[in-house]
Design a protein around this motif. Structure first.
Motif, PDB file in Angstrom:
ATOM      1  N   ARG A 291     -13.666   8.512  -7.789  1.00 54.27           N
ATOM      2  CA  ARG A 291     -13.969   7.888  -6.665  1.00 54.27           C
ATOM      3  C   ARG A 291     -12.795   7.697  -5.535  1.00 54.27           C
ATOM      4  N   LEU A 292     -11.762   7.821  -5.811  1.00 52.09           N
ATOM      5  CA  LEU A 292     -10.489   7.488  -5.247  1.00 52.09           C
ATOM      6  C   LEU A 292      -9.142   7.916  -5.703  1.00 52.09           C
ATOM      7  N   ASN A 293      -8.214   8.334  -5.000  1.00 51.65           N
ATOM      8  CA  ASN A 293      -6.983   8.674  -5.185  1.00 51.65           C
ATOM      9  C   ASN A 293      -5.851   7.991  -4.536  1.00 51.65           C
ATOM     10  N   ILE A 294      -4.869   7.404  -5.023  1.00 51.35           N
ATOM     11  CA  ILE A 294      -3.970   6.783  -4.230  1.00 51.35           C
ATOM     12  C   ILE A 294      -2.652   7.178  -4.618  1.00 51.35           C
ATOM     13  N   ASN A 295      -1.821   7.893  -3.809  1.00 51.15           N
ATOM     14  CA  ASN A 295      -0.486   8.544  -3.906  1.00 51.15           C
ATOM     15  C   ASN A 295       0.423   7.244  -3.604  1.00 51.15           C
ATOM     16  N   LEU A 296       1.490   7.353  -4.855  1.00 52.63           N
ATOM     17  CA  LEU A 296       2.468   6.236  -4.455  1.00 52.63           C
ATOM     18  C   LEU A 296       3.746   7.071  -4.365  1.00 52.63           C
ATOM     19  N   SER A 297       4.985   6.240  -4.329  1.00 49.22           N
ATOM     20  CA  SER A 297       6.137   6.994  -4.146  1.00 49.22           C
ATOM     21  C   SER A 297       6.942   6.819  -5.459  1.00 49.22           C
ATOM     22  N   LYS A 298       6.216   5.964  -6.448  1.00 43.54           N
ATOM     23  CA  LYS A 298       7.046   5.683  -7.533  1.00 43.54           C
ATOM     24  C   LYS A 298       6.042   5.789  -8.571  1.00 43.54           C
TER      25      LYS A 298
END
Length: 375
Positions: free
Chosen positions: A338-345
């Protein structure tokens, strides 16, 4: 996706977080600094910050019957704190040192009668938190580090553990023995796509089991975070029904009955093949490209409808659990992401809160905890 809210209070990497179910928006986090931070999402800053250990904290758990009580694991010790008296010094009113090796996760059962703690030696300690004594030691299920544990809310005497031996073990802890072992290290001939997922072994890093009030949305499943980047969704009752069927077939050939759990019972030897299928959420449907470190069910919206996973690929995935039955029936996994959240760590841990905003709390490899809004 809007920028997350940043929750500050730790002096070193935040390792884990838990959300209160009784107090909407209250979140506890812990870190390598040996500190616990209590946040009320309605307020700007941390409400309380306390150093409770001289070493990193590996896990937290509220007492489901009284969330003023919080359990904290550090080293081989479980410490018990009363948040109602936190105005005074944070001194544990009880501690347990039954584990010989470093503890990886602790978890309370829904009746607030038992606490389970898993350790690097592969042991699982079941502690009677009412009588303050060791109830049972579960061993010989794992040949390596036992990383994770969850009680099965609808089965009073059963618990599930996962380990770095790539095994998921379902236990009857009243008898102290396994009732089912799933070995993810074995070749999976039915899911050929998973073979090329990534080079990491299929270690079990975390598991999640829905609460009883989520079952109408999630079914009686277990979600597994694997080291090869796959999130596995397993139907617990179907797995156990296969065991009961085989056992009873030996004892009473030709007989048939229905189990108390309402699944085809032991003795029938008949079980829909689709019911035993496991849903693999891998890179082919937008899944993780590296080890999955944590999984959780959504407390917001329709409780248990969504599965949230975090990984070493610096991403958080939101999966629609309501698509599970259809995916199993058709043998496909389309439309589940449903959703993808890209992080920095990389993600260490995450939890959800029963609020409309700032309801996904993520501990990454920094000292700043992030709160995202997912609808």
């Amino acid at each position: 996706m809007t920028e997350p809210r940043r929750l500050r209070g730790h002096k070193a990497t935040a390792t884990c977080c838990i959300a209160s179910r009784d107090r909407s928006g209250v979140v506890a986090t812990a870190g390598e600094d040996g500190c616990i931070c209590l946040f009320d999402m309605r307020c700007k800053d941390a409400q309380h910050i306390a150093e409770v250990a001289q070493e990193p904290i590996s896990s937290l758990s509220f007492n489901p019957g009284n969330e003023d009580i919080i359990y904290v694991s550090c080293g081989n010790e479980v410490k018990c704190f009363d948040l109602h008296n936190m105005a005074s010094a944070w001194t544990p009113f009880k501690s347990y040192t039954y584990n010989k090796e470093e503890i990886n996760q602790i978890s309370c059962n829904s009746k607030a009668a038992f606490l389970a703690s898993t350790d690097d030696g592969g042991d699982v300690k079941i502690i009677d938190i009412r009588q303050h004594c060791l109830y049972k030691t579960l061993r010989a299920g794992h040949s390596s580090i036992c990383s994770s544990v969850q009680f099965i809310p609808w089965r009073s005497w059963e618990v599930i553990t996962g380990g770095l031996d790539s095994k998921l073990v379902m236990w009857d802890f009243s008898k102290g023995r396994p009732v089912k072992i799933v070995d993810f290290g074995l070749p999976d001939t039915k899911n050929s796509s998973s073979g090329a997922q990534c080079l990491n072994p299929a270690f079990v890093h975390a598991i999640a089991v829905p609460d009883v009030d989520m079952l109408d949305k999630s079914d009686k499943i277990c979600v597994v975070a694997r080291g090869d980047g796959i999130v596995d969704v397993i139907n617990i009752e179907s797995e156990l029904a296969v065991i009961r069927s085989k056992t009873s077939a030996k004892a009473r050939k030709g007989s048939s009955s229905t189990s108390k759990d309402g699944v085809p019972a032991a003795g029938t030897g008949i079980l829909d093949e689709n019911a035993r299928k496991r849903l693999h959420l891998d890179y082919s449907v937008g899944g993780h490209a590296a080890a999955v470190s944590c999984v959780a069910f959504s407390l917001f919206g329709e409780k248990g409808k969504l599965i949230i996973s975090g990984g070493n690929d610096k991403s958080v995935k939101v999966w629609d659990c309501s698509k599970y039955d259809g995916a199993v029936q058709t043998g496909g996994n389309s439309d589940v992401l449903r959703l993808n959240i890209n992080l920095s760590k990389k993600v260490n841990w995450l939890c959800t809160t029963p609020t409309d905003s700032e309801n996904l709390v993520v501990c990454d490899t920094t000292k700043v905890v992030k709160a995202y809004s997912v609808s």
